[in-house]
Design a protein around this motif. Sequence first.
Motif, short mmCIF file in Angstrom:
data_model
loop_
_atom_site.label_atom_id
_atom_site.label_comp_id
_atom_site.label_asym_id
_atom_site.label_seq_id
_atom_site.Cartn_x
_atom_site.Cartn_y
_atom_site.Cartn_z
N ASP A 135 6.58 -4.88 -6.04
CA ASP A 135 5.68 -4.91 -5.15
C ASP A 135 5.08 -3.56 -4.70
OD1 ASP A 135 5.25 -7.62 -4.82
OD2 ASP A 135 6.56 -7.98 -3.15
N MET A 141 7.19 -5.81 2.69
CA MET A 141 6.70 -4.57 3.42
C MET A 141 7.33 -4.67 4.83
SD MET A 141 2.47 -4.15 2.85
CE MET A 141 1.94 -5.56 3.34
N LEU A 185 4.75 -10.28 -0.64
CA LEU A 185 4.57 -9.08 -0.32
C LEU A 185 4.56 -8.68 1.12
CD1 LEU A 185 3.15 -6.40 -1.20
CD2 LEU A 185 0.99 -7.22 -1.01
N GLU A 186 4.10 -9.63 1.87
CA GLU A 186 4.37 -9.33 3.69
C GLU A 186 6.02 -9.12 3.93
OE1 GLU A 186 2.68 -12.64 5.63
OE2 GLU A 186 0.64 -11.74 5.58
N MET A 195 1.44 -3.11 -2.49
CA MET A 195 1.73 -2.21 -1.27
C MET A 195 0.79 -1.05 -1.23
SD MET A 195 5.04 -0.71 0.82
CE MET A 195 4.97 0.27 2.24
N ILE A 232 4.03 5.29 -2.64
CA ILE A 232 5.00 4.36 -2.16
C ILE A 232 6.38 4.84 -2.52
CG2 ILE A 232 5.95 1.85 -2.33
CD1 ILE A 232 3.20 2.34 -0.99
N LYS A 272 -1.85 -0.50 1.87
CA LYS A 272 -2.14 0.83 2.58
C LYS A 272 -3.33 1.62 2.47
CE LYS A 272 1.64 0.13 4.72
NZ LYS A 272 1.48 -0.45 6.06
N TYR A 282 5.45 4.64 2.91
CA TYR A 282 4.38 5.11 2.09
C TYR A 282 3.73 6.54 2.80
CZ TYR A 282 1.89 3.59 6.38
OH TYR A 282 1.24 3.46 7.90
#
Length: 191
Positions: free
Chosen positions: A131, A51, A47-48, A135, A101, A139, A58
């Motif tokens: 994801d 992003m 996930l990191e 995400m 997103i 956020k 977003y």
Amino acid sequence: MSTHLLRQAYAQGYFPMPHPHSNELLWLSPDPRAIIPLDGLHVSRSLERTMRRGHLTYTYDKDFAGVMQGCSERPDTWITDEFKVAYQRLHQEGYAHSVEIWQDDKLVGGVYGVALHGAFFAESKFHRATDASKMAIVKLVERMKICGMELLEVQFLTEHLKTLGTIEVPRRHYMQLLSRALSSPAKFTPG
């Protein structure tokens, strides 16, 4: 479902859900209750990476109706037209919010819910890109921290939510956390 009734229900630990067969409106207050501790959010390495790649962006409250629509586009949805109208009204009154997103100006994920003082009650999320819903939660948590909020309620524990650090707490403990969050001067303000 009036907006006043919805706000009162959330403040007392309940949320609405239609019965899966009869569509009769039920008011649930499960025991245990699922929450994501804001300091316990787990962000996986994948996930990191997603992003960091920067292909997903977003926003907050830019397309609340679009997020609700995305959440309702599953075969077993409980998000009826009545829910859409009621939560859109809550949104117009400043109590319901969304995280969107985007990928190439297309809505590909999001989460929406209700905010009362220091508590956010996440209702539903969706994704059309890998994801994207995770995400949206990240956020949301970031924004909640900036706003001084303290309780993120997600109703029921699922395997998907477990990967983000979601835990279950007994209803009694949840009600204590809720009481503290509702006495907070915090307010969800979209960034």
